[in-house]
Design an enzyme around this catalytic site. Structure first.
Site, PDB file in Angstrom:
ATOM      1  N   THR A  86      -1.100  -2.827  19.489  1.00 53.80           N
ATOM      2  CA  THR A  86      -0.754  -1.481  19.955  1.00 53.80           C
ATOM      3  C   THR A  86      -1.289  -1.221  21.356  1.00 53.80           C
ATOM      4  O   THR A  86      -2.316  -1.784  21.754  1.00 53.80           O
ATOM      5  CB  THR A  86      -1.340  -0.443  18.964  1.00 53.80           C
ATOM      6  N   ASP A  87      -0.632  -0.305  22.053  1.00 55.03           N
ATOM      7  CA  ASP A  87      -1.138   0.107  23.379  1.00 55.03           C
ATOM      8  C   ASP A  87      -2.436   0.918  23.261  1.00 55.03           C
ATOM      9  O   ASP A  87      -3.153   1.106  24.243  1.00 55.03           O
ATOM     10  CB  ASP A  87      -0.079   0.916  24.141  1.00 55.03           C
ATOM     11  N   GLU A  88      -2.743   1.373  22.021  1.00 47.90           N
ATOM     12  CA  GLU A  88      -3.941   2.209  21.853  1.00 47.90           C
ATOM     13  C   GLU A  88      -5.236   1.450  22.099  1.00 47.90           C
ATOM     14  O   GLU A  88      -6.293   2.067  22.214  1.00 47.90           O
ATOM     15  CB  GLU A  88      -3.975   2.813  20.454  1.00 47.90           C
ATOM     16  N   TYR A 148      -8.901   3.287  13.894  1.00 48.31           N
ATOM     17  CA  TYR A 148      -7.673   2.468  13.884  1.00 48.31           C
ATOM     18  C   TYR A 148      -7.597   1.601  15.133  1.00 48.31           C
ATOM     19  O   TYR A 148      -7.477   0.369  15.050  1.00 48.31           O
ATOM     20  CB  TYR A 148      -6.428   3.366  13.788  1.00 48.31           C
ATOM     21  N   SER A 149      -7.667   2.233  16.310  1.00 45.45           N
ATOM     22  CA  SER A 149      -7.418   1.444  17.530  1.00 45.45           C
ATOM     23  C   SER A 149      -8.552   0.462  17.814  1.00 45.45           C
ATOM     24  O   SER A 149      -8.321  -0.616  18.381  1.00 45.45           O
ATOM     25  CB  SER A 149      -7.153   2.360  18.725  1.00 45.45           C
ATOM     26  N   THR A 199       0.866  -1.180   0.000  1.00 47.84           N
ATOM     27  CA  THR A 199       0.000   0.000   0.000  1.00 47.84           C
ATOM     28  C   THR A 199       0.901   1.228   0.000  1.00 47.84           C
ATOM     29  O   THR A 199       2.128   1.112  -0.036  1.00 47.84           O
ATOM     30  CB  THR A 199      -0.862   0.041   1.285  1.00 47.84           C
ATOM     31  N   LYS A 203      -7.801  -2.566  15.752  1.00 49.71           N
ATOM     32  CA  LYS A 203      -6.709  -3.334  16.361  1.00 49.71           C
ATOM     33  C   LYS A 203      -7.233  -4.074  17.598  1.00 49.71           C
ATOM     34  O   LYS A 203      -6.882  -5.235  17.831  1.00 49.71           O
ATOM     35  CB  LYS A 203      -5.538  -2.412  16.753  1.00 49.71           C
TER      36      LYS A 203
HETATM   37  P1  NAD Z   1       3.123   0.739   8.496  1.00 52.59           P
HETATM   38  O1  NAD Z   1       1.886   1.451   8.102  1.00 52.59           O
HETATM   39  O2  NAD Z   1       4.438   1.423   8.358  1.00 52.59           O
HETATM   40  O3  NAD Z   1       3.245  -0.636   7.665  1.00 52.59           O
HETATM   41  C1  NAD Z   1       2.149  -1.473   7.441  1.00 52.59           C
HETATM   42  C2  NAD Z   1       2.524  -2.462   6.346  1.00 52.59           C
HETATM   43  O4  NAD Z   1       1.403  -3.339   6.140  1.00 52.59           O
HETATM   44  C3  NAD Z   1       2.827  -1.794   4.992  1.00 52.59           C
HETATM   45  O5  NAD Z   1       3.967  -2.367   4.413  1.00 52.59           O
HETATM   46  C4  NAD Z   1       1.581  -2.102   4.161  1.00 52.59           C
HETATM   47  O6  NAD Z   1       1.856  -2.185   2.770  1.00 52.59           O
HETATM   48  C5  NAD Z   1       1.184  -3.447   4.745  1.00 52.59           C
HETATM   49  N1  NAD Z   1      -0.247  -3.741   4.521  1.00 52.59           N
HETATM   50  C6  NAD Z   1      -1.305  -2.921   4.712  1.00 52.59           C
HETATM   51  N2  NAD Z   1      -2.461  -3.555   4.369  1.00 52.59           N
HETATM   52  C7  NAD Z   1      -2.095  -4.808   3.982  1.00 52.59           C
HETATM   53  C8  NAD Z   1      -2.819  -5.940   3.542  1.00 52.59           C
HETATM   54  N3  NAD Z   1      -4.156  -5.905   3.410  1.00 52.59           N
HETATM   55  N4  NAD Z   1      -2.131  -7.066   3.249  1.00 52.59           N
HETATM   56  C9  NAD Z   1      -0.787  -7.111   3.356  1.00 52.59           C
HETATM   57  N5  NAD Z   1      -0.045  -6.059   3.757  1.00 52.59           N
HETATM   58  C10 NAD Z   1      -0.692  -4.923   4.070  1.00 52.59           C
HETATM   59  O7  NAD Z   1       2.882   0.247   9.981  1.00 52.59           O
HETATM   60  P2  NAD Z   1       3.898   0.084  11.194  1.00 52.59           P
HETATM   61  O8  NAD Z   1       4.015   1.370  11.916  1.00 52.59           O
HETATM   62  O9  NAD Z   1       5.111  -0.616  10.727  1.00 52.59           O
HETATM   63  O10 NAD Z   1       3.036  -0.901  12.121  1.00 52.59           O
HETATM   64  C11 NAD Z   1       3.179  -2.308  12.001  1.00 52.59           C
HETATM   65  C12 NAD Z   1       2.311  -2.980  13.039  1.00 52.59           C
HETATM   66  O11 NAD Z   1       2.707  -2.566  14.338  1.00 52.59           O
HETATM   67  C13 NAD Z   1       0.820  -2.644  12.926  1.00 52.59           C
HETATM   68  O12 NAD Z   1       0.093  -3.814  13.209  1.00 52.59           O
HETATM   69  C14 NAD Z   1       0.599  -1.601  14.007  1.00 52.59           C
HETATM   70  O13 NAD Z   1      -0.720  -1.651  14.479  1.00 52.59           O
HETATM   71  C15 NAD Z   1       1.580  -2.053  15.053  1.00 52.59           C
HETATM   72  N6  NAD Z   1       2.119  -1.021  15.961  1.00 52.59           N
HETATM   73  C16 NAD Z   1       2.692   0.106  15.449  1.00 52.59           C
HETATM   74  C17 NAD Z   1       3.271   1.021  16.320  1.00 52.59           C
HETATM   75  C18 NAD Z   1       3.961   2.275  15.815  1.00 52.59           C
HETATM   76  O14 NAD Z   1       4.381   3.094  16.623  1.00 52.59           O
HETATM   77  N7  NAD Z   1       4.115   2.470  14.526  1.00 52.59           N
HETATM   78  C19 NAD Z   1       3.227   0.787  17.703  1.00 52.59           C
HETATM   79  C20 NAD Z   1       2.607  -0.366  18.175  1.00 52.59           C
HETATM   80  C21 NAD Z   1       2.074  -1.274  17.290  1.00 52.59           C
HETATM   81  O1  DAU Z   2       0.861   3.969  20.469  1.00 57.50           O
HETATM   82  C1  DAU Z   2       1.150   3.170  19.364  1.00 57.50           C
HETATM   83  C2  DAU Z   2       0.620   3.839  18.117  1.00 57.50           C
HETATM   84  O2  DAU Z   2       1.516   4.907  17.818  1.00 57.50           O
HETATM   85  C3  DAU Z   2       0.541   2.883  16.923  1.00 57.50           C
HETATM   86  O3  DAU Z   2      -0.419   1.902  17.195  1.00 57.50           O
HETATM   87  C4  DAU Z   2       0.169   3.625  15.639  1.00 57.50           C
HETATM   88  O4  DAU Z   2       0.225   2.735  14.537  1.00 57.50           O
HETATM   89  C5  DAU Z   2       1.171   4.745  15.426  1.00 57.50           C
HETATM   90  O5  DAU Z   2       0.794   5.517  14.286  1.00 57.50           O
HETATM   91  C6  DAU Z   2       1.228   5.643  16.654  1.00 57.50           C
HETATM   92  O6  DAU Z   2      -0.029   6.347  16.818  1.00 57.50           O
HETATM   93  P1  DAU Z   2      -0.069   7.902  17.198  1.00 57.50           P
HETATM   94  O7  DAU Z   2      -1.365   8.442  16.740  1.00 57.50           O
HETATM   95  O8  DAU Z   2       0.354   8.103  18.612  1.00 57.50           O
HETATM   96  O9  DAU Z   2       1.167   8.404  16.269  1.00 57.50           O
HETATM   97  P2  DAU Z   2       1.405   9.704  15.350  1.00 57.50           P
HETATM   98  O10 DAU Z   2       2.809   9.596  14.862  1.00 57.50           O
HETATM   99  O11 DAU Z   2       0.338   9.882  14.354  1.00 57.50           O
HETATM  100  O12 DAU Z   2       1.302  10.889  16.401  1.00 57.50           O
HETATM  101  C7  DAU Z   2       2.088  10.915  17.578  1.00 57.50           C
HETATM  102  C8  DAU Z   2       1.637  12.135  18.388  1.00 57.50           C
HETATM  103  O13 DAU Z   2       2.016  13.333  17.701  1.00 57.50           O
HETATM  104  C9  DAU Z   2       0.135  12.222  18.574  1.00 57.50           C
HETATM  105  O14 DAU Z   2      -0.110  12.797  19.861  1.00 57.50           O
HETATM  106  C10 DAU Z   2      -0.318  13.204  17.474  1.00 57.50           C
HETATM  107  C11 DAU Z   2       0.873  14.144  17.391  1.00 57.50           C
HETATM  108  N1  DAU Z   2       1.161  14.776  16.087  1.00 57.50           N
HETATM  109  C12 DAU Z   2       1.179  13.988  14.973  1.00 57.50           C
HETATM  110  C13 DAU Z   2       1.504  14.528  13.752  1.00 57.50           C
HETATM  111  C14 DAU Z   2       1.548  13.666  12.501  1.00 57.50           C
HETATM  112  C15 DAU Z   2       1.471  16.123  16.011  1.00 57.50           C
HETATM  113  O15 DAU Z   2       1.474  16.845  17.038  1.00 57.50           O
HETATM  114  N2  DAU Z   2       1.824  16.664  14.817  1.00 57.50           N
HETATM  115  C16 DAU Z   2       1.855  15.923  13.666  1.00 57.50           C
HETATM  116  O16 DAU Z   2       2.205  16.463  12.603  1.00 57.50           O
END
Ligand code: NAD
Ligand code: DAU
Length: 331
Positions: free
Chosen positions: A120-122, A147-148, A36, A151
């Site tokens: 996720t913790d969310e 989203y959350s 994606t 999840k």
């Molecule tokens: P990301 O958005 O960077 O990557 C998601 C990946 O999944 C992408 O490569 C996308 O192409 C793929 N994808 C999406 N839909 C798909 C489908 N239908 N089939 C196959 N692949 C698909 O996400 P991320 O930040 O790397 O998060 C990865 C996992 O970790 C998620 O499950 C998210 O909920 C969890 N998570 C993320 C964070 C964070 O801070 N980013 C924290 C805690 C948990």
């Molecule tokens: O807690 C785990 C989660 O963390 C994961 O499950 C999600 O996949 C991941 O996207 C992340 O969620 P958040 O919503 O916390 O992350 P984000 O990077 O979008 O935002 C982090 C914080 O910063 C949030 O309080 C919103 C704020 N923010 C975000 C953006 C993009 C800003 O203040 N300015 C910005 O431009």
């Protein structure tokens, strides 16, 4: 060991694949990723000779069945991951996070394959800013966003498949990750790339919302600890005691770039914006002996800034469209 990594071309999944290839020469890694907007073949380029990348969706039953049948372990990262996008259009979140996880569960059930579900913790909702409490494995689920909530639903599917069908699964719920290969839509890469471009960081609302930051390498070492030593059916919370409010993060970045600490903008807040996340990871630490290695947030952030400076070709193609989308929302 044959490992199927879903979402392995995304941020955390790609770092997991890099770590696995580096540290586990016996692992045969297959990535299933729909590529994606959030997935990038280029994130796997440095390990392309060690990894098979299958472009396809986790909602594709026959494809998932075949790949799971050829695996010993599935580590499931694939998701729609960005809260802001889920407010714009929840539909792909329901498809990928719920239907996709269901599709994988049916395949691991049929083939008797070990499954680890990344969450996720969310799912726990949020905490007050002045509350000393942290999330624990017994905190009730109370998700806020599309989203959350998807999840949270996917976690409940995993729990039910363990209990009803004896699926061999574990779950981890991690806090906010940072590090290389994170999409520029997310908070830290957005601000770093704005600063590289000479622009200003953008803070939602007053910037007082708190996130519990963990380096992506520490998240992934915890995932391996759970896969190897975790008890089936258990949930482990992953976090590294990294609570910071968004203003503090922006001011640290401004300092790293040698800019004035007041050189940022307040933009529109996110509807339903969770106030604070905080993880109590004592179960993971005490039971599995895991500890984070990136305990100094500032130096982890400096290394991340260096990575974005050195890898402009990786992030530049997505930047303008992301900023245009945010600008249309006053963010
Ligand atoms: P990301 O958005 O960077 O990557 C998601 C990946 O999944 C992408 O490569 C996308 O192409 C793929 N994808 C999406 N839909 C798909 C489908 N239908 N089939 C196959 N692949 C698909 O996400 P991320 O930040 O790397 O998060 C990865 C996992 O970790 C998620 O499950 C998210 O909920 C969890 N998570 C993320 C964070 C964070 O801070 N980013 C924290 C805690 C948990
Ligand atoms: O807690 C785990 C989660 O963390 C994961 O499950 C999600 O996949 C991941 O996207 C992340 O969620 P958040 O919503 O916390 O992350 P984000 O990077 O979008 O935002 C982090 C914080 O910063 C949030 O309080 C919103 C704020 N923010 C975000 C953006 C993009 C800003 O203040 N300015 C910005 O431009």
């Amino acid at each position: 060991m044959r490992v199927l990594v879903t979402g392995g071309a995304g941020f955390i999944g790609a770092n997991f694949v890099h770590q696995t290839v580096r540290e586990r020469p016996d692992a045969e890694v297959t990535v299933l990723d729909a590529l994606t907007y959030a997935g990038d073949r280029g994130s796997l380029a440095p390990v392309a000779d060690r990894v098979t990348l299958v472009e396809g969706s986790i909602t594709d039953g026959p494809l998932v069945d075949r790949l799971v049948g050829e695996s010993d372990l599935v580590v499931h990262f694939a998701a729609e991951s960005h809260n802001d996008n889920s407010l714009d259009d929840p539909s792909p979140f329901v498809q990928t996070n719920l239907v996709g996880t269901f599709t994988l569960l049916e395949a691991v059930r049929k083939h008797g394959v070990r499954f680890h579900h990344i969450s996720t913790d969310e799912v726990y909702g949020d905490l007050e800013l002045d509350d000393p409490a942290k999330f624990t494995p017994s905190t009730p689920y109370n998700p806020s966003s599309p989203y959350s909530s998807t999840k949270a639903g996917s976690d409940l599917l995993v729990r039910a498949w363990v209990r009803s069908f004896g699926v061999q699964a574990t779950i981890s719920n991690c806090s906010n990750n940072y590090g290389p290969y994170q999409h520029v839509e997310k908070f830290i890469p957005r601000q770093i790339t704005n600063l590289i471009d000479g622009g200003r960081p953008k803070l939602y609302g007053a910037g007082l919302n708190v996130r519990d930051w963990i380096h992506v390498e520490d998240h992934n070492s915890a995932v391996w600890a759970i896969v190897e030593k975790g008890r089936i059916g258990e949930t482990y919370l992953i976090g590294a005691d990294g609570e910071k409010n968004n203003l503090e993060v922006v001011q640290t970045l401004l300092e790293i770039f040698g800019r004035d600490p007041g050189d940022f903008e307040h933009v529109n807040d996110r509807p339903g914006h969770d106030l604070r996340y905080a993880i109590d990871a004592s179960k993971l630490r005490d039971e599995l002996g895991w500890a984070p290695r990136y305990t100094d947030f500032r130096s982890g952030l400096e290394a991340t800034v260096e990575w974005y400076r050195a890898n402009e070709a990786w992030w530049r193609p997505a930047k303008a469209a992301v900023e245009a989308k945010y600008a249309a929302q006053g963010q």
